[in-house]
Design a protein around this motif. Structure first.
Motif, PDB file in Angstrom:
ATOM      1  N   CYS A 297       0.838  -1.211   0.000  1.00  0.00           N
ATOM      2  CA  CYS A 297       0.000   0.000   0.000  1.00  0.00           C
ATOM      3  C   CYS A 297       0.869   1.256   0.000  1.00  0.00           C
ATOM      4  O   CYS A 297       0.633   2.191  -0.778  1.00  0.00           O
ATOM      5  CB  CYS A 297      -0.921   0.001   1.220  1.00  0.00           C
ATOM      6  SG  CYS A 297      -2.199  -1.273   1.220  1.00  0.00           S
ATOM      7  N   THR A 300       2.667   1.765  -3.362  1.00  0.00           N
ATOM      8  CA  THR A 300       1.796   2.264  -4.423  1.00  0.00           C
ATOM      9  C   THR A 300       1.628   3.777  -4.310  1.00  0.00           C
ATOM     10  O   THR A 300       1.736   4.510  -5.306  1.00  0.00           O
ATOM     11  CB  THR A 300       0.433   1.571  -4.368  1.00  0.00           C
ATOM     12  OG1 THR A 300       0.627   0.154  -4.509  1.00  0.00           O
ATOM     13  CG2 THR A 300      -0.485   2.063  -5.469  1.00  0.00           C
ATOM     14  N   ALA A 301       1.368   4.265  -3.093  1.00  0.00           N
ATOM     15  CA  ALA A 301       1.248   5.711  -2.882  1.00  0.00           C
ATOM     16  C   ALA A 301       2.554   6.424  -3.207  1.00  0.00           C
ATOM     17  O   ALA A 301       2.558   7.549  -3.717  1.00  0.00           O
ATOM     18  CB  ALA A 301       0.839   5.991  -1.440  1.00  0.00           C
ATOM     19  N   PHE A 342       0.141  15.455  -1.710  1.00  0.00           N
ATOM     20  CA  PHE A 342      -0.483  14.163  -2.019  1.00  0.00           C
ATOM     21  C   PHE A 342      -0.257  13.175  -0.888  1.00  0.00           C
ATOM     22  O   PHE A 342      -1.176  12.432  -0.511  1.00  0.00           O
ATOM     23  CB  PHE A 342       0.086  13.586  -3.313  1.00  0.00           C
ATOM     24  CG  PHE A 342      -0.410  12.191  -3.590  1.00  0.00           C
ATOM     25  CD1 PHE A 342      -1.641  11.981  -4.181  1.00  0.00           C
ATOM     26  CD2 PHE A 342       0.342  11.079  -3.211  1.00  0.00           C
ATOM     27  CE1 PHE A 342      -2.121  10.690  -4.403  1.00  0.00           C
ATOM     28  CE2 PHE A 342      -0.128   9.794  -3.414  1.00  0.00           C
ATOM     29  CZ  PHE A 342      -1.367   9.601  -4.020  1.00  0.00           C
ATOM     30  N   MET A 343       0.947  13.146  -0.336  1.00  0.00           N
ATOM     31  CA  MET A 343       1.231  12.173   0.718  1.00  0.00           C
ATOM     32  C   MET A 343       0.472  12.485   1.998  1.00  0.00           C
ATOM     33  O   MET A 343       0.145  11.581   2.774  1.00  0.00           O
ATOM     34  CB  MET A 343       2.736  12.127   0.986  1.00  0.00           C
ATOM     35  CG  MET A 343       3.532  11.546  -0.182  1.00  0.00           C
ATOM     36  SD  MET A 343       3.034   9.867  -0.654  1.00  0.00           S
ATOM     37  CE  MET A 343       4.344   8.906   0.122  1.00  0.00           C
ATOM     38  N   SER A 346      -2.804  10.830   1.234  1.00  0.00           N
ATOM     39  CA  SER A 346      -2.718   9.367   1.367  1.00  0.00           C
ATOM     40  C   SER A 346      -2.564   8.963   2.825  1.00  0.00           C
ATOM     41  O   SER A 346      -3.090   7.922   3.245  1.00  0.00           O
ATOM     42  CB  SER A 346      -1.568   8.817   0.525  1.00  0.00           C
ATOM     43  OG  SER A 346      -0.320   9.216   1.046  1.00  0.00           O
ATOM     44  N   LEU A 349      -5.952   8.872   4.347  1.00  0.00           N
ATOM     45  CA  LEU A 349      -6.680   7.676   3.911  1.00  0.00           C
ATOM     46  C   LEU A 349      -6.203   6.431   4.646  1.00  0.00           C
ATOM     47  O   LEU A 349      -7.005   5.599   5.082  1.00  0.00           O
ATOM     48  CB  LEU A 349      -6.512   7.493   2.400  1.00  0.00           C
ATOM     49  CG  LEU A 349      -7.224   8.489   1.492  1.00  0.00           C
ATOM     50  CD1 LEU A 349      -6.938   8.173   0.031  1.00  0.00           C
ATOM     51  CD2 LEU A 349      -8.730   8.482   1.734  1.00  0.00           C
ATOM     52  N   PHE A 350      -4.879   6.279   4.766  1.00  0.00           N
ATOM     53  CA  PHE A 350      -4.336   5.092   5.424  1.00  0.00           C
ATOM     54  C   PHE A 350      -4.773   5.034   6.894  1.00  0.00           C
ATOM     55  O   PHE A 350      -5.072   3.954   7.415  1.00  0.00           O
ATOM     56  CB  PHE A 350      -2.810   5.091   5.344  1.00  0.00           C
ATOM     57  CG  PHE A 350      -2.270   4.750   3.977  1.00  0.00           C
ATOM     58  CD1 PHE A 350      -3.086   4.242   2.982  1.00  0.00           C
ATOM     59  CD2 PHE A 350      -0.930   4.936   3.688  1.00  0.00           C
ATOM     60  CE1 PHE A 350      -2.595   3.933   1.727  1.00  0.00           C
ATOM     61  CE2 PHE A 350      -0.415   4.628   2.436  1.00  0.00           C
ATOM     62  CZ  PHE A 350      -1.250   4.123   1.455  1.00  0.00           C
ATOM     63  N   PHE A 357      -8.241  -1.016   3.249  1.00  0.00           N
ATOM     64  CA  PHE A 357      -7.134  -1.273   2.322  1.00  0.00           C
ATOM     65  C   PHE A 357      -6.569  -2.683   2.483  1.00  0.00           C
ATOM     66  O   PHE A 357      -6.310  -3.375   1.493  1.00  0.00           O
ATOM     67  CB  PHE A 357      -6.018  -0.240   2.522  1.00  0.00           C
ATOM     68  CG  PHE A 357      -6.327   1.106   1.933  1.00  0.00           C
ATOM     69  CD1 PHE A 357      -6.387   1.290   0.562  1.00  0.00           C
ATOM     70  CD2 PHE A 357      -6.578   2.189   2.756  1.00  0.00           C
ATOM     71  CE1 PHE A 357      -6.680   2.527   0.011  1.00  0.00           C
ATOM     72  CE2 PHE A 357      -6.874   3.435   2.216  1.00  0.00           C
ATOM     73  CZ  PHE A 357      -6.928   3.611   0.845  1.00  0.00           C
ATOM     74  N   GLY A 384       1.023   5.507   7.431  1.00  0.00           N
ATOM     75  CA  GLY A 384       0.394   6.801   7.179  1.00  0.00           C
ATOM     76  C   GLY A 384       1.123   7.929   7.850  1.00  0.00           C
ATOM     77  O   GLY A 384       1.229   9.044   7.312  1.00  0.00           O
ATOM     78  N   GLN A 387       4.136   9.052   5.660  1.00  0.00           N
ATOM     79  CA  GLN A 387       3.922   9.345   4.247  1.00  0.00           C
ATOM     80  C   GLN A 387       4.519  10.693   3.829  1.00  0.00           C
ATOM     81  O   GLN A 387       5.164  10.809   2.791  1.00  0.00           O
ATOM     82  CB  GLN A 387       2.416   9.339   3.937  1.00  0.00           C
ATOM     83  CG  GLN A 387       1.777   7.970   3.933  1.00  0.00           C
ATOM     84  CD  GLN A 387       2.256   7.116   2.779  1.00  0.00           C
ATOM     85  OE1 GLN A 387       1.859   7.305   1.645  1.00  0.00           O
ATOM     86  NE2 GLN A 387       3.120   6.168   3.062  1.00  0.00           N
TER      87      GLN A 387
END
Length: 472
Positions: A297, A300-301, A342-343, A346, A349-350, A357, A384, A387
């Motif tokens: 996961c 991918t991010a 962006f991170m 993400s 989200l994580f 996920f 997360g 990130q």
């Protein structure tokens, strides 16, 4: 940039166009980066396809293939990192409007690819001896050797692809990279399906079939990329193969000097995560499975800031070649803002949906997955947390490459990952008895240390003399 942009010859002062705005830089970075991001995801899909199909063949074949790629991947990364120095050097020549310099850099990029392959391939062909000495399973060792006797020769086209990707990226021509990589994914899957299992009357070659697929896919991608560069009007004027055998040792060693530290930087980071996987192995199979899911996961991010980082190398390099301090600053900070932004998304989200996920990878209906699911969700929350620093470190490293600054970032990576991150992971995981969570926290500490040093170095680039030669 049109053909008329190169009317200035080598040694002449670069033409100064009207200064672009931060909004212009944002648009240019996004246009350059998005195909690179998707191409990186497609590149990962090449490996995933091999893993899936070898898994269908049997766990013993998958184990042998995993052993082989565990050696092939880091050695190949060292070569790819070295050749990737072509990108900032071409970008700088573009900024200085130096056609001859572009041709010489690309030509010597091929020379470095050939030289690196001549060193790497004979070593890879001795893989059976290496696995025998290290006490690996004899059957897995034999099969890994069968794979490597063919796959080792994919190193040369792979390094050639990196050389051409660097040229194309330096001229913002990244969509062709995307399409060729996607074509490679489908071609690799088709050849795997035919030769691993012997479908449609093809010979059943098993692991050798996977190796043939790897080699032929790399050859196809290199041939398509080279054909594009030689035929497209934007690139054929560079005549990259003219007087190919004519040496240019100053350019050759410049690529080696800048590129080898990049290769070792990649090795340092990959090595930290490999060591972390070994730490997880000491805890148990559930921890290893959970670690693999969380890492997939996070990886991918990571493709998004990686693509943005590649774009920042080009944009910073162009500004550096044009002797434009403001362009260097805009290129670096725009990429940093996009990547960390962006991170941060993400990361949210994580943390909020970690359970969702991990269930994409492990079946929650199987009772044997209960412990691994819980661990993976916990690890993903920790992932997360790092990130943002993971995005910051990769973009800062790539921005510094645009300034030919690679040795200090290499040292920062080695110290941060191996002398800060891994010891912290071990201490928290086993001494403080936090187990897998402690190991992931150690990874976060290592990434944070590198991110702080590299971001500070880019911020202080003028005081550190990284912009020498550019008038104030």
């Amino acid at each position: 940039m049109t053909e008329q942009d190169f009317t200035v010859t080598q040694g002449a002062a670069p033409h100064r166009a009207a200064a672009p705005s931060w909004q212009d830089e944002l648009k240019a970075t996004l246009l350059l980066a998005w195909p690179l991001v998707i191409a990186q995801l497609a590149q990962n899909a090449l490996h995933v396809t091999d893993v899936i199909m070898l898994g269908w063949l049997g766990s013993d074949f998958l184990a042998a293939g995993t052993l082989a790629t565990a050696v092939l991947t880091p050695v190949l990364l060292l070569g790819i990192g070295t050749v990737s120095a072509v990108a900032p050097l071409v970008a700088q020549a573009r900024g200085a409007r130096n056609i001859k310099g572009i041709r010489r850099v690309v030509r010597q990029g091929f020379w470095v690819s050939i030289a690196a392959s001549a060193l790497i391939i004979p070593l890879l062909l001795q893989i059976e001896l290496f696995f025998t000495v290290t006490g690996q399973d004899p059957l897995a060792t034999e099969r890994a050797g069968q794979y490597m006797q063919i796959a080792a020769f994919s190193v040369l086209p792979a390094l050639g692809i990196m050389t051409l990707r660097s040229l194309l990226s330096a001229f913002d021509t990244t969509r062709i990279i995307l399409w060729i990589t996607v074509a490679g994914v489908f071609f690799n899957a088709a050849v795997n399906y035919l030769l691993i299992f012997g479908n449609f009357g093809a010979p059943r070659l098993e692991l050798r079939g996977a190796a043939v697929a790897t080699l032929t896919t790399n050859l196809l991608m290199f041939a398509l990329m080279l054909l594009f560069v030689l035929r497209h009007r934007r690139f054929k004027r560079f005549n990259i193969l003219v007087r190919f055998w004519r040496p240019d040792w100053s350019r050759f060693w410049q690529i080696v000097r800048i590129g080898v530290p990049i290769g070792f930087t990649l090795l340092a980071e990959v090595g930290m995560f490999t060591a972390a996987a070994l730490f997880m192995g000491w805890l148990g199979t559930d921890e290893v499975a959970a670690h693999a899911v969380a890492l997939q996961c996070a990886s991918t991010a990571f493709m998004v800031p990686l693509g943005l980082g590649m774009a920042s190398t080009v944009r910073v390099g162009v500004g550096y070649g044009a002797k434009d301090r403001d362009a260097v600053a805009r290129a670096g900070w725009v990429a940093m803002a996009l990547g960390t932004g962006f991170m941060a998304f993400s990361a949210a989200l994580f943390i909020a949906f970690s359970g969702v996920f991990v269930r994409l990878f492990l079946d929650p209906n199987q009772a044997s997955n209960t412990e691994a699911l819980a661990l993976a969700a916990t690890y993903l929350v920790v992932a997360g947390l790092f990130q943002i620093v993971d995005g910051a470190q990769v973009i800062a490293a790539h921005a510094l490459r645009g300034l030919n600054d690679t040795t200090v970032p290499m040292l920062a990576a080695i110290i941060g990952y191996w002398f800060i991150g891994l010891p912290t992971a071990y201490a928290l995981g086993f001494v403080a008895d936090l187990e897998g969570v402690g190991i992931w926290l150690g990874l976060a500490v290592g990434l944070s240390a590198v991110a702080i040093v590299l971001t500070w170095r880019f911020a202080w680039r003028e005081r550190l003399g990284l912009l020498r030669g550019i008038p104030a």
